[in-house]
Scaffold this motif. Sequence first.
Motif, PDB file in Angstrom:
ATOM      1  N   ASN A  39      -4.507 -14.273  93.971  1.00  0.00           N
ATOM      2  CA  ASN A  39      -4.331 -13.624  92.669  1.00  0.00           C
ATOM      3  C   ASN A  39      -4.645 -14.578  91.523  1.00  0.00           C
ATOM      4  O   ASN A  39      -5.237 -14.171  90.520  1.00  0.00           O
ATOM      5  CB  ASN A  39      -2.911 -13.060  92.531  1.00  0.00           C
ATOM      6  CG  ASN A  39      -2.731 -11.794  93.331  1.00  0.00           C
ATOM      7  OD1 ASN A  39      -3.416 -10.813  93.103  1.00  0.00           O
ATOM      8  ND2 ASN A  39      -1.825 -11.829  94.294  1.00  0.00           N
ATOM      9  N   VAL A  87      -4.411  -4.209  90.272  1.00  0.00           N
ATOM     10  CA  VAL A  87      -3.794  -3.158  91.090  1.00  0.00           C
ATOM     11  C   VAL A  87      -4.709  -2.821  92.270  1.00  0.00           C
ATOM     12  O   VAL A  87      -4.262  -2.760  93.429  1.00  0.00           O
ATOM     13  CB  VAL A  87      -3.479  -1.901  90.247  1.00  0.00           C
ATOM     14  CG1 VAL A  87      -3.139  -0.709  91.133  1.00  0.00           C
ATOM     15  CG2 VAL A  87      -2.351  -2.189  89.266  1.00  0.00           C
ATOM     16  N   LEU A  88      -5.986  -2.610  91.993  1.00  0.00           N
ATOM     17  CA  LEU A  88      -6.924  -2.281  93.068  1.00  0.00           C
ATOM     18  C   LEU A  88      -7.066  -3.435  94.054  1.00  0.00           C
ATOM     19  O   LEU A  88      -7.072  -3.227  95.273  1.00  0.00           O
ATOM     20  CB  LEU A  88      -8.296  -1.922  92.477  1.00  0.00           C
ATOM     21  CG  LEU A  88      -8.378  -0.609  91.708  1.00  0.00           C
ATOM     22  CD1 LEU A  88      -9.723  -0.489  91.010  1.00  0.00           C
ATOM     23  CD2 LEU A  88      -8.133   0.581  92.631  1.00  0.00           C
ATOM     24  N   ASN A  90      -4.986  -5.884  94.865  1.00  0.00           N
ATOM     25  CA  ASN A  90      -3.818  -6.017  95.736  1.00  0.00           C
ATOM     26  C   ASN A  90      -3.647  -4.813  96.650  1.00  0.00           C
ATOM     27  O   ASN A  90      -3.186  -4.962  97.786  1.00  0.00           O
ATOM     28  CB  ASN A  90      -2.566  -6.298  94.905  1.00  0.00           C
ATOM     29  CG  ASN A  90      -2.561  -7.736  94.444  1.00  0.00           C
ATOM     30  OD1 ASN A  90      -2.327  -8.643  95.228  1.00  0.00           O
ATOM     31  ND2 ASN A  90      -2.863  -7.961  93.173  1.00  0.00           N
ATOM     32  N   THR A  91      -4.046  -3.638  96.203  1.00  0.00           N
ATOM     33  CA  THR A  91      -4.008  -2.457  97.068  1.00  0.00           C
ATOM     34  C   THR A  91      -4.975  -2.616  98.234  1.00  0.00           C
ATOM     35  O   THR A  91      -4.619  -2.346  99.394  1.00  0.00           O
ATOM     36  CB  THR A  91      -4.324  -1.176  96.264  1.00  0.00           C
ATOM     37  OG1 THR A  91      -3.357  -1.031  95.230  1.00  0.00           O
ATOM     38  CG2 THR A  91      -4.341   0.052  97.161  1.00  0.00           C
ATOM     39  N   PHE A  92      -6.194  -3.061  97.930  1.00  0.00           N
ATOM     40  CA  PHE A  92      -7.180  -3.256  99.004  1.00  0.00           C
ATOM     41  C   PHE A  92      -6.745  -4.344  99.979  1.00  0.00           C
ATOM     42  O   PHE A  92      -6.944  -4.215 101.185  1.00  0.00           O
ATOM     43  CB  PHE A  92      -8.565  -3.551  98.436  1.00  0.00           C
ATOM     44  CG  PHE A  92      -9.231  -2.342  97.820  1.00  0.00           C
ATOM     45  CD1 PHE A  92      -9.264  -1.121  98.479  1.00  0.00           C
ATOM     46  CD2 PHE A  92      -9.822  -2.429  96.572  1.00  0.00           C
ATOM     47  CE1 PHE A  92      -9.867  -0.012  97.925  1.00  0.00           C
ATOM     48  CE2 PHE A  92     -10.435  -1.326  95.998  1.00  0.00           C
ATOM     49  CZ  PHE A  92     -10.460  -0.103  96.681  1.00  0.00           C
ATOM     50  N   TRP A  94      -3.607  -5.106 100.638  1.00  0.00           N
ATOM     51  CA  TRP A  94      -2.496  -4.493 101.357  1.00  0.00           C
ATOM     52  C   TRP A  94      -3.008  -3.536 102.446  1.00  0.00           C
ATOM     53  O   TRP A  94      -2.429  -3.437 103.523  1.00  0.00           O
ATOM     54  CB  TRP A  94      -1.598  -3.770 100.365  1.00  0.00           C
ATOM     55  CG  TRP A  94      -0.426  -3.093 100.985  1.00  0.00           C
ATOM     56  CD1 TRP A  94       0.740  -3.666 101.424  1.00  0.00           C
ATOM     57  CD2 TRP A  94      -0.300  -1.695 101.246  1.00  0.00           C
ATOM     58  NE1 TRP A  94       1.579  -2.712 101.932  1.00  0.00           N
ATOM     59  CE2 TRP A  94       0.965  -1.488 101.834  1.00  0.00           C
ATOM     60  CE3 TRP A  94      -1.124  -0.601 101.028  1.00  0.00           C
ATOM     61  CZ2 TRP A  94       1.412  -0.232 102.224  1.00  0.00           C
ATOM     62  CZ3 TRP A  94      -0.674   0.646 101.404  1.00  0.00           C
ATOM     63  CH2 TRP A  94       0.581   0.819 101.995  1.00  0.00           C
ATOM     64  N   LEU A  95      -4.118  -2.843 102.139  1.00  0.00           N
ATOM     65  CA  LEU A  95      -4.705  -1.919 103.113  1.00  0.00           C
ATOM     66  C   LEU A  95      -5.446  -2.643 104.232  1.00  0.00           C
ATOM     67  O   LEU A  95      -5.906  -2.006 105.184  1.00  0.00           O
ATOM     68  CB  LEU A  95      -5.657  -0.936 102.415  1.00  0.00           C
ATOM     69  CG  LEU A  95      -4.988   0.095 101.517  1.00  0.00           C
ATOM     70  CD1 LEU A  95      -6.033   0.879 100.716  1.00  0.00           C
ATOM     71  CD2 LEU A  95      -4.120   1.045 102.334  1.00  0.00           C
ATOM     72  N   ALA A 102     -12.422  -7.435  99.401  1.00  0.00           N
ATOM     73  CA  ALA A 102     -11.578  -6.720  98.445  1.00  0.00           C
ATOM     74  C   ALA A 102     -12.145  -6.745  97.021  1.00  0.00           C
ATOM     75  O   ALA A 102     -12.186  -5.696  96.366  1.00  0.00           O
ATOM     76  CB  ALA A 102     -10.144  -7.256  98.480  1.00  0.00           C
TER      77      ALA A 102
END
Length: 133
Positions: A39, A87-88, A90-92, A94-95, A102
Amino acid sequence: MMNKKETFGELIRFGIVGTTASAIHYGVYWVLQHWINVNVAYTIGYIVSFLCNYWLSAHFTFREKTSARNGLGFGGAHLCNYLLHMVLFNTFLWLGLSRELAPIAVLCIAVPVNFMLVRFAFKHFKSHERTSE
């Protein structure tokens, strides 16, 4: 009011600037993510690309002078864009998307959104500068 040819030209120039800024962002991120938190690496890459992007967007994409007004608008648009990116991103992650892929997935979504925000910032604040003169 802009005609379709002018808008198309802006879109093409935005693509060139966006590709350059994205390459800078990804390059800085890719190098740094090997040594620091992803991050933080992503944020540093974003900041470096933001500075290049502002100058290129003003002078090349929209053919405007840099000003405090469009700088604030550009910064505001990019603050929204940065939040969307994070947001995107960290979402990617996480997925299960890899740290290398990512950011590319994020760019596929965030770049079109960013074009609309940045275009609004330059065109909206330009029209306000004309009316205040």
